[in-house]
Design a protein around this motif. Structure first.
Motif, mmCIF file in Angstrom:
data_model
loop_
_atom_site.group_PDB
_atom_site.id
_atom_site.type_symbol
_atom_site.label_atom_id
_atom_site.label_comp_id
_atom_site.label_asym_id
_atom_site.label_seq_id
_atom_site.Cartn_x
_atom_site.Cartn_y
_atom_site.Cartn_z
ATOM 1 N N LYS A 75 19.473 -16.336 -15.920
ATOM 2 C CA LYS A 75 19.717 -17.638 -16.049
ATOM 3 C C LYS A 75 21.060 -17.601 -17.659
ATOM 4 O O LYS A 75 19.632 -17.604 -18.816
ATOM 5 C CB LYS A 75 18.414 -17.933 -15.592
ATOM 6 C CG LYS A 75 18.697 -19.403 -15.355
ATOM 7 C CD LYS A 75 16.636 -19.986 -14.965
ATOM 8 C CE LYS A 75 17.103 -21.299 -14.752
ATOM 9 N NZ LYS A 75 15.505 -22.191 -14.545
ATOM 10 N N LYS A 76 21.643 -19.110 -17.624
ATOM 11 C CA LYS A 76 21.793 -19.704 -18.422
ATOM 12 C C LYS A 76 21.027 -20.392 -18.922
ATOM 13 O O LYS A 76 20.161 -20.908 -18.840
ATOM 14 C CB LYS A 76 23.261 -20.389 -18.241
ATOM 15 C CG LYS A 76 24.235 -19.773 -18.221
ATOM 16 C CD LYS A 76 25.406 -20.518 -17.791
ATOM 17 C CE LYS A 76 27.001 -19.827 -16.999
ATOM 18 N NZ LYS A 76 27.987 -19.969 -17.273
ATOM 19 N N MET A 77 20.915 -20.761 -20.302
ATOM 20 C CA MET A 77 19.709 -21.237 -21.149
ATOM 21 C C MET A 77 20.627 -23.064 -21.160
ATOM 22 O O MET A 77 21.463 -23.037 -21.271
ATOM 23 C CB MET A 77 19.774 -20.657 -22.658
ATOM 24 C CG MET A 77 18.283 -21.412 -23.250
ATOM 25 S SD MET A 77 18.293 -20.474 -25.180
ATOM 26 C CE MET A 77 16.362 -21.208 -25.550
ATOM 27 N N GLN A 78 19.934 -23.777 -20.841
ATOM 28 C CA GLN A 78 20.467 -25.218 -20.683
ATOM 29 C C GLN A 78 19.972 -25.319 -22.193
ATOM 30 O O GLN A 78 19.115 -25.964 -22.613
ATOM 31 C CB GLN A 78 18.974 -26.243 -20.055
ATOM 32 C CG GLN A 78 19.138 -26.250 -18.741
ATOM 33 C CD GLN A 78 20.207 -26.108 -18.013
ATOM 34 O OE1 GLN A 78 21.083 -27.090 -17.649
ATOM 35 N NE2 GLN A 78 20.491 -25.431 -16.922
ATOM 36 N N GLN A 91 23.931 -27.044 -25.518
ATOM 37 C CA GLN A 91 24.722 -27.884 -25.842
ATOM 38 C C GLN A 91 24.634 -26.902 -26.819
ATOM 39 O O GLN A 91 24.391 -26.981 -27.680
ATOM 40 C CB GLN A 91 25.256 -29.313 -25.908
ATOM 41 C CG GLN A 91 24.971 -29.867 -24.084
ATOM 42 C CD GLN A 91 25.833 -30.758 -24.094
ATOM 43 O OE1 GLN A 91 26.764 -31.112 -24.728
ATOM 44 N NE2 GLN A 91 25.482 -31.349 -23.496
ATOM 45 N N LYS A 99 29.219 -18.551 -23.410
ATOM 46 C CA LYS A 99 29.078 -19.171 -21.739
ATOM 47 C C LYS A 99 28.723 -18.553 -21.050
ATOM 48 O O LYS A 99 28.413 -19.110 -20.037
ATOM 49 C CB LYS A 99 30.495 -19.568 -21.475
ATOM 50 C CG LYS A 99 31.129 -18.343 -21.176
ATOM 51 C CD LYS A 99 32.772 -18.902 -20.350
ATOM 52 C CE LYS A 99 33.857 -18.272 -19.886
ATOM 53 N NZ LYS A 99 35.307 -19.047 -19.313
ATOM 54 N N LYS A 100 27.940 -17.876 -21.252
ATOM 55 C CA LYS A 100 27.299 -16.450 -20.094
ATOM 56 C C LYS A 100 25.943 -16.332 -20.055
ATOM 57 O O LYS A 100 25.449 -16.441 -19.553
ATOM 58 C CB LYS A 100 27.338 -15.222 -20.248
ATOM 59 C CG LYS A 100 29.331 -14.631 -20.063
ATOM 60 C CD LYS A 100 29.696 -13.090 -20.686
ATOM 61 C CE LYS A 100 30.570 -12.662 -20.399
ATOM 62 N NZ LYS A 100 30.814 -11.178 -21.046
ATOM 63 N N HIS A 101 25.590 -17.101 -21.361
ATOM 64 C CA HIS A 101 24.028 -17.906 -21.693
ATOM 65 C C HIS A 101 23.830 -18.809 -22.238
ATOM 66 O O HIS A 101 21.994 -18.929 -21.812
ATOM 67 C CB HIS A 101 24.275 -16.323 -23.118
ATOM 68 C CG HIS A 101 24.226 -15.245 -23.315
ATOM 69 N ND1 HIS A 101 23.394 -14.380 -22.666
ATOM 70 C CD2 HIS A 101 25.294 -14.319 -23.436
ATOM 71 C CE1 HIS A 101 23.781 -12.741 -22.607
ATOM 72 N NE2 HIS A 101 25.033 -13.151 -23.392
ATOM 73 N N PHE A 102 24.733 -20.001 -22.340
ATOM 74 C CA PHE A 102 23.810 -21.142 -22.414
ATOM 75 C C PHE A 102 25.240 -21.899 -21.323
ATOM 76 O O PHE A 102 25.938 -21.983 -21.468
ATOM 77 C CB PHE A 102 24.657 -21.760 -23.497
ATOM 78 C CG PHE A 102 23.707 -19.940 -24.904
ATOM 79 C CD1 PHE A 102 22.256 -20.979 -25.092
ATOM 80 C CD2 PHE A 102 23.816 -19.095 -25.755
ATOM 81 C CE1 PHE A 102 22.092 -19.955 -25.687
ATOM 82 C CE2 PHE A 102 23.552 -18.713 -26.485
ATOM 83 C CZ PHE A 102 22.311 -18.804 -26.916
ATOM 84 N N GLU A 103 24.425 -23.430 -20.566
ATOM 85 C CA GLU A 103 25.184 -23.786 -20.581
ATOM 86 C C GLU A 103 26.526 -24.737 -20.467
ATOM 87 O O GLU A 103 27.717 -24.420 -19.846
ATOM 88 C CB GLU A 103 23.571 -24.909 -19.979
ATOM 89 C CG GLU A 103 24.539 -26.425 -18.560
ATOM 90 C CD GLU A 103 24.728 -25.195 -17.075
ATOM 91 O OE1 GLU A 103 25.429 -25.277 -16.345
ATOM 92 O OE2 GLU A 103 23.580 -24.199 -17.123
ATOM 93 N N THR A 104 26.626 -24.952 -21.347
ATOM 94 C CA THR A 104 27.547 -25.776 -21.743
ATOM 95 C C THR A 104 28.052 -25.192 -23.217
ATOM 96 O O THR A 104 27.439 -25.566 -24.882
ATOM 97 C CB THR A 104 27.138 -27.178 -22.050
ATOM 98 O OG1 THR A 104 26.804 -27.780 -21.417
ATOM 99 C CG2 THR A 104 28.913 -27.849 -22.865
ATOM 100 N N GLN A 124 19.508 -18.932 -29.976
ATOM 101 C CA GLN A 124 18.604 -19.031 -28.267
ATOM 102 C C GLN A 124 17.160 -19.577 -29.151
ATOM 103 O O GLN A 124 16.964 -20.413 -28.976
ATOM 104 C CB GLN A 124 17.830 -17.636 -27.521
ATOM 105 C CG GLN A 124 19.124 -16.851 -26.254
ATOM 106 C CD GLN A 124 19.291 -15.729 -26.376
ATOM 107 O OE1 GLN A 124 17.939 -15.010 -26.531
ATOM 108 N NE2 GLN A 124 19.307 -16.084 -24.738
#
Length: 450
Positions: free
Chosen positions: A2-5, A7, A26-31, A123
């Protein structure tokens, strides 16, 4: 996974760095947003709720000292205090990176980076950003500030409250470190524009080669690196307030351009012909005697009268004796909160020395010394040694026996010697810009060999 919400904004002048970072993150964070020029920071922060900025420290070939990174770090922290900044550099300039930490960076990372380390660092930075945001949302909307009880400062704030309700241009005068930025923000927060942007521009650190593009913006193709249409600081402040600090440092040939904007209430981007309407409140500040600068033909008289519809002078700390100890207590409370310290007090001898100290750097000097003391003190009592106030120049002595200029010269020479003539470190400790320090070195004919 699951990606972290979140930016994340990555700023680097090398396209391959931007691409590889984006593919990884981009594999780990939403934007993931990427940009090759830090000049886009103002607009990006205005348009997006950025959690973390991954900021390169060098952008021009041949300039690898990281100064640009420090400059943009300070801009980000001013524009968006809850946005977390991580510095990155390929040149191993650890000293500059450490300076960045002192200026508000969360951490730094060397290029080429370790993928797992970078992801973990980001993170943690996102979590820190969320924590800061929650903390700020729990605070009152207006900042808690210390005004004081001296007649001069009470008069200044009384005038500020009256002028805040208007759109009159305000010129704030005062020595370095007297709190001109806080005062300008106070006017904004007490105005009808308080819910709109407050944009701070340090003209003293703005290279004249980028003066127009930074303040007025530019159209795509206006010059070599102009790859997209970009608004300037004036447009970023639309419907709000723009604070032009160190306005006395603007070269004469650029003053007419600023005058044109103020007179016509329009701005024309570089490369465009059509002016754009502006609705911006203008507050300016300087530590120079602008009337004298006008007399010497260093500052345009018509610009001077445009910016000082209302002129307000902030007194130096040495002229606010009754405010010195309360100011120290106020700043100590702030620093305890910043560093999660509790129940710290000043030793009696430290309070005596605080009261007697000349405070040539004014509130900024006091803030720096108290922050240093909170970091260094090992128990619950701040000593004179923690404050580095072992050499005292009483205010009375300065006024009666020694010219203030002699004290200023001696102080500059002492701090220069302490930092082995390093201009950047000396300016930081004195609470001056590099340009202001160079002016004083020239004024006092101090021999400096960097």
């Amino acid at each position: 996974m699951k990606k972290m919400q979140a930016q994340i904004l990555i700023i680097d002048d090398q396209e391959d760095i931007l691409l590889s970072a984006k593919l990884l993150l981009k594999k780990h964070f939403e934007t993931i947003l990427t940009v090759s020029s830090p000049k886009k920071i103002v607009q990006l922060l205005a348009d997006n709720p950025i959690d973390v900025v991954l900021l390169d420290m060098n952008y021009r070939i041949g300039f690898e000292d990281g100064r640009e990174g420090i400059h943009w770090l300070k801009e980000i922290k001013t524009l968006s205090p809850n946005t977390i900044v991580i510095l990155m550099t390929a040149f191993g300039k650890v000293e500059t990176a450490v300076e960045g930490l002192k200026s508000g960076a969360f951490d730094y990372i060397m290029k080429p980076w370790d993928n797992e380390q970078l992801i973990s660092l980001l993170q943690n930075a996102v979590l820190k950003s969320r924590k800061e945001t929650k903390k700020s949302e729990a605070l009152p909307k207006n900042k808690v500030i210390f005004t004081g009880s001296s007649a001069a400062i009470k008069q200044a704030y009384a005038i500020a409250e009256k002028v805040a309700r208007t759109d009159a241009n305000v010129l704030v005068l005062g020595e370095n470190g007297t709190g001109k930025y806080v005062f300008a923000e106070y006017i904004h927060q007490n105005s009808n524009r308080k819910d709109k942007p407050f944009i701070h521009v340090d003209l003293g650190s703005l290279n004249e080669n980028i003066f127009e593009s930074e303040l007025f913006g530019y159209a795509k193709g206006a010059f070599t690196d102009a790859k997209t249409d970009t608004p300037g600081r004036f447009e970023a402040a639309q419907n709000g307030t723009i604070f032009l600090d160190e306005i006395g440092n603007i070269p004469l040939h650029l003053q007419s351009k600023l005058l044109h904007i103020i007179q016509n209430k329009t701005v024309t981007r570089l490369g465009e012909a059509k002016p754009r309407p502006l609705d911006v409140r203008i507050i300016t500040a300087t530590n120079l005697d602008l009337k004298q600068e006008v007399a010497f033909k260093n500052f345009r008289e018509d610009l001077f009268y445009r910016i000082n519809t209302m002129e307000i002078l902030l007194p130096p700390l040495r002229n606010r004796k009754e405010d010195i100890i309360p100011m120290a207590d106020f700043l100590l409370t702030q620093m305890m909160a910043k560093y999660n310290r509790e129940c710290i007090t000043f030793a009696e001898k430290a309070l005596q020395n605080i009261e007697k100290h000349a405070w040539n750097g004014n509130i900024r000097e006091m803030e720096n010394r108290i922050e240093r003391a909170v970091i260094l003190c090992e128990n619950s009592t701040i000593t004179t040694t923690d404050l580095d106030l072992t050499v005292i120049v009483p205010v009375e002595t300065a006024a009666e026996e020694i010219q203030l200029s002699d004290i200023e010269k001696a102080t500059i020479e002492k701090i220069l010697a302490k930092h082995h003539n390093n201009i950047s470190k000396t300016a930081e400790e004195l609470g001056l810009s590099r340009a202001a320090l160079y002016r004083r070195i020239e004024k006092f004919k101090i021999d400096v060999k960097e």
